[in-house]
Design a protein around this motif. Structure first.
Motif, PDB file in Angstrom:
ATOM      1  N   MET A   1       0.837  -1.194   0.000  1.00 47.89           N
ATOM      2  CA  MET A   1       0.000   0.000   0.000  1.00 47.89           C
ATOM      3  C   MET A   1       0.876   1.250   0.000  1.00 47.89           C
ATOM      4  O   MET A   1       1.914   1.267   0.643  1.00 47.89           O
ATOM      5  N   ASP A   2       0.394   2.267  -0.684  1.00 50.43           N
ATOM      6  CA  ASP A   2       1.195   3.484  -0.680  1.00 50.43           C
ATOM      7  C   ASP A   2       1.011   4.252   0.630  1.00 50.43           C
ATOM      8  O   ASP A   2       0.113   3.980   1.426  1.00 50.43           O
ATOM      9  N   ASN A   3       1.877   5.215   0.835  1.00 57.78           N
ATOM     10  CA  ASN A   3       1.940   5.943   2.092  1.00 57.78           C
ATOM     11  C   ASN A   3       0.652   6.725   2.385  1.00 57.78           C
ATOM     12  O   ASN A   3       0.197   6.773   3.525  1.00 57.78           O
ATOM     13  N   ARG A   4       0.066   7.337   1.367  1.00 59.19           N
ATOM     14  CA  ARG A   4      -1.178   8.108   1.583  1.00 59.19           C
ATOM     15  C   ARG A   4      -2.306   7.223   2.067  1.00 59.19           C
ATOM     16  O   ARG A   4      -3.091   7.603   2.937  1.00 59.19           O
ATOM     17  N   PHE A   5      -2.379   6.036   1.499  1.00 60.96           N
ATOM     18  CA  PHE A   5      -3.422   5.098   1.906  1.00 60.96           C
ATOM     19  C   PHE A   5      -3.205   4.670   3.359  1.00 60.96           C
ATOM     20  O   PHE A   5      -4.157   4.596   4.134  1.00 60.96           O
ATOM     21  N   GLN A   6      -1.983   4.423   3.722  1.00 56.17           N
ATOM     22  CA  GLN A   6      -1.655   4.061   5.107  1.00 56.17           C
ATOM     23  C   GLN A   6      -2.021   5.202   6.061  1.00 56.17           C
ATOM     24  O   GLN A   6      -2.568   4.957   7.141  1.00 56.17           O
ATOM     25  N   GLN A   7      -1.726   6.423   5.669  1.00 60.05           N
ATOM     26  CA  GLN A   7      -2.069   7.580   6.501  1.00 60.05           C
ATOM     27  C   GLN A   7      -3.581   7.706   6.667  1.00 60.05           C
ATOM     28  O   GLN A   7      -4.066   8.003   7.763  1.00 60.05           O
ATOM     29  N   LEU A   8      -4.286   7.484   5.605  1.00 64.23           N
ATOM     30  CA  LEU A   8      -5.744   7.547   5.666  1.00 64.23           C
ATOM     31  C   LEU A   8      -6.300   6.465   6.584  1.00 64.23           C
ATOM     32  O   LEU A   8      -7.183   6.733   7.419  1.00 64.23           O
ATOM     33  N   LEU A   9      -5.797   5.258   6.455  1.00 66.35           N
ATOM     34  CA  LEU A   9      -6.236   4.180   7.339  1.00 66.35           C
ATOM     35  C   LEU A   9      -5.948   4.509   8.797  1.00 66.35           C
ATOM     36  O   LEU A   9      -6.784   4.257   9.682  1.00 66.35           O
ATOM     37  N   HIS A  10      -4.803   5.073   9.048  1.00 65.84           N
ATOM     38  CA  HIS A  10      -4.436   5.456  10.416  1.00 65.84           C
ATOM     39  C   HIS A  10      -5.432   6.475  10.968  1.00 65.84           C
ATOM     40  O   HIS A  10      -5.876   6.375  12.112  1.00 65.84           O
ATOM     41  N   LYS A  11      -5.794   7.458  10.157  1.00 66.72           N
ATOM     42  CA  LYS A  11      -6.771   8.463  10.587  1.00 66.72           C
ATOM     43  C   LYS A  11      -8.131   7.829  10.843  1.00 66.72           C
ATOM     44  O   LYS A  11      -8.808   8.174  11.827  1.00 66.72           O
ATOM     45  N   LEU A  12      -8.527   6.922   9.983  1.00 69.14           N
ATOM     46  CA  LEU A  12      -9.821   6.257  10.146  1.00 69.14           C
ATOM     47  C   LEU A  12      -9.872   5.433  11.429  1.00 69.14           C
ATOM     48  O   LEU A  12     -10.913   5.375  12.094  1.00 69.14           O
ATOM     49  N   GLU A  13      -8.777   4.831  11.767  1.00 70.96           N
ATOM     50  CA  GLU A  13      -8.728   4.005  12.981  1.00 70.96           C
ATOM     51  C   GLU A  13      -8.995   4.817  14.236  1.00 70.96           C
ATOM     52  O   GLU A  13      -9.431   4.265  15.242  1.00 70.96           O
ATOM     53  N   HIS A  14      -8.776   6.112  14.182  1.00 72.72           N
ATOM     54  CA  HIS A  14      -8.925   6.949  15.367  1.00 72.72           C
ATOM     55  C   HIS A  14     -10.235   7.736  15.392  1.00 72.72           C
ATOM     56  O   HIS A  14     -10.457   8.537  16.296  1.00 72.72           O
ATOM     57  N   LEU A  15     -11.076   7.504  14.412  1.00 76.57           N
ATOM     58  CA  LEU A  15     -12.371   8.185  14.389  1.00 76.57           C
ATOM     59  C   LEU A  15     -13.407   7.393  15.184  1.00 76.57           C
ATOM     60  O   LEU A  15     -13.389   6.155  15.194  1.00 76.57           O
ATOM     61  N   PRO A  16     -14.347   8.108  15.817  1.00 74.26           N
ATOM     62  CA  PRO A  16     -15.456   7.403  16.482  1.00 74.26           C
ATOM     63  C   PRO A  16     -16.382   6.785  15.429  1.00 74.26           C
ATOM     64  O   PRO A  16     -16.401   7.228  14.266  1.00 74.26           O
ATOM     65  N   PRO A  17     -17.140   5.768  15.823  1.00 76.10           N
ATOM     66  CA  PRO A  17     -18.009   5.051  14.858  1.00 76.10           C
ATOM     67  C   PRO A  17     -18.949   5.960  14.057  1.00 76.10           C
ATOM     68  O   PRO A  17     -19.143   5.734  12.860  1.00 76.10           O
ATOM     69  N   GLU A  18     -19.512   6.983  14.671  1.00 74.48           N
ATOM     70  CA  GLU A  18     -20.445   7.846  13.929  1.00 74.48           C
ATOM     71  C   GLU A  18     -19.716   8.640  12.845  1.00 74.48           C
ATOM     72  O   GLU A  18     -20.293   8.944  11.802  1.00 74.48           O
ATOM     73  N   LYS A  19     -18.453   8.960  13.070  1.00 74.62           N
ATOM     74  CA  LYS A  19     -17.677   9.654  12.047  1.00 74.62           C
ATOM     75  C   LYS A  19     -17.290   8.694  10.914  1.00 74.62           C
ATOM     76  O   LYS A  19     -17.232   9.096   9.756  1.00 74.62           O
ATOM     77  N   ILE A  20     -17.058   7.440  11.255  1.00 76.52           N
ATOM     78  CA  ILE A  20     -16.775   6.428  10.230  1.00 76.52           C
ATOM     79  C   ILE A  20     -17.976   6.317   9.295  1.00 76.52           C
ATOM     80  O   ILE A  20     -17.821   6.234   8.072  1.00 76.52           O
ATOM     81  N   THR A  21     -19.174   6.370   9.870  1.00 81.01           N
ATOM     82  CA  THR A  21     -20.398   6.319   9.066  1.00 81.01           C
ATOM     83  C   THR A  21     -20.468   7.513   8.127  1.00 81.01           C
ATOM     84  O   THR A  21     -20.832   7.376   6.954  1.00 81.01           O
ATOM     85  N   GLU A  22     -20.092   8.705   8.616  1.00 83.60           N
ATOM     86  CA  GLU A  22     -20.082   9.889   7.763  1.00 83.60           C
ATOM     87  C   GLU A  22     -19.068   9.749   6.631  1.00 83.60           C
ATOM     88  O   GLU A  22     -19.345  10.134   5.492  1.00 83.60           O
ATOM     89  N   VAL A  23     -17.898   9.224   6.953  1.00 82.42           N
ATOM     90  CA  VAL A  23     -16.866   9.024   5.936  1.00 82.42           C
ATOM     91  C   VAL A  23     -17.370   8.043   4.875  1.00 82.42           C
ATOM     92  O   VAL A  23     -17.207   8.275   3.673  1.00 82.42           O
ATOM     93  N   GLU A  24     -17.989   6.978   5.326  1.00 81.55           N
ATOM     94  CA  GLU A  24     -18.526   5.990   4.385  1.00 81.55           C
ATOM     95  C   GLU A  24     -19.588   6.608   3.490  1.00 81.55           C
ATOM     96  O   GLU A  24     -19.595   6.379   2.276  1.00 81.55           O
ATOM     97  N   ASP A  25     -20.470   7.417   4.073  1.00 77.47           N
ATOM     98  CA  ASP A  25     -21.495   8.102   3.280  1.00 77.47           C
ATOM     99  C   ASP A  25     -20.867   9.033   2.251  1.00 77.47           C
ATOM    100  O   ASP A  25     -21.322   9.117   1.103  1.00 77.47           O
ATOM    101  N   PHE A  26     -19.805   9.730   2.648  1.00 84.15           N
ATOM    102  CA  PHE A  26     -19.139  10.648   1.726  1.00 84.15           C
ATOM    103  C   PHE A  26     -18.473   9.889   0.585  1.00 84.15           C
ATOM    104  O   PHE A  26     -18.539  10.301  -0.576  1.00 84.15           O
TER     105      PHE A  26
END
Length: 66
Positions: A1-26
């Motif tokens: 995986m490239d570095n940007r994707f890893q950074q994005l995954l890292h950010k997602l791991e630290h979001l609360p579940p309701e924010k994950i839902t917003e990200v998924e909707d977006f």
């Protein structure tokens, strides 16, 4: 995986579940927007063939230079 994707995954791991839902909707919104854009382009390409006979005539040749 490239570095940007890893950074994005890292950010997602630290979001609360309701924010994950917003990200998924977006993400779904962006995907739908891309599909609609592609559909419009495909429709325009199909319409060109249908209108070619109407558009390609001596009477309207002046418009070809615009």
């Amino acid at each position: 995986m490239d570095n940007r994707f890893q950074q994005l995954l890292h950010k997602l791991e630290h979001l609360p579940p309701e924010k994950i839902t917003e990200v998924e909707d977006f993400i779904d919104f962006l995907s739908q927007k891309d599909r609609e854009h592609q559909m419009r382009k495909d429709f325009a390409r199909g319409a060109e063939a249908s209108f070619h006979k109407v558009w390609d005539n001596e009477e309207d040749a002046d418009y070809d230079t615009l």
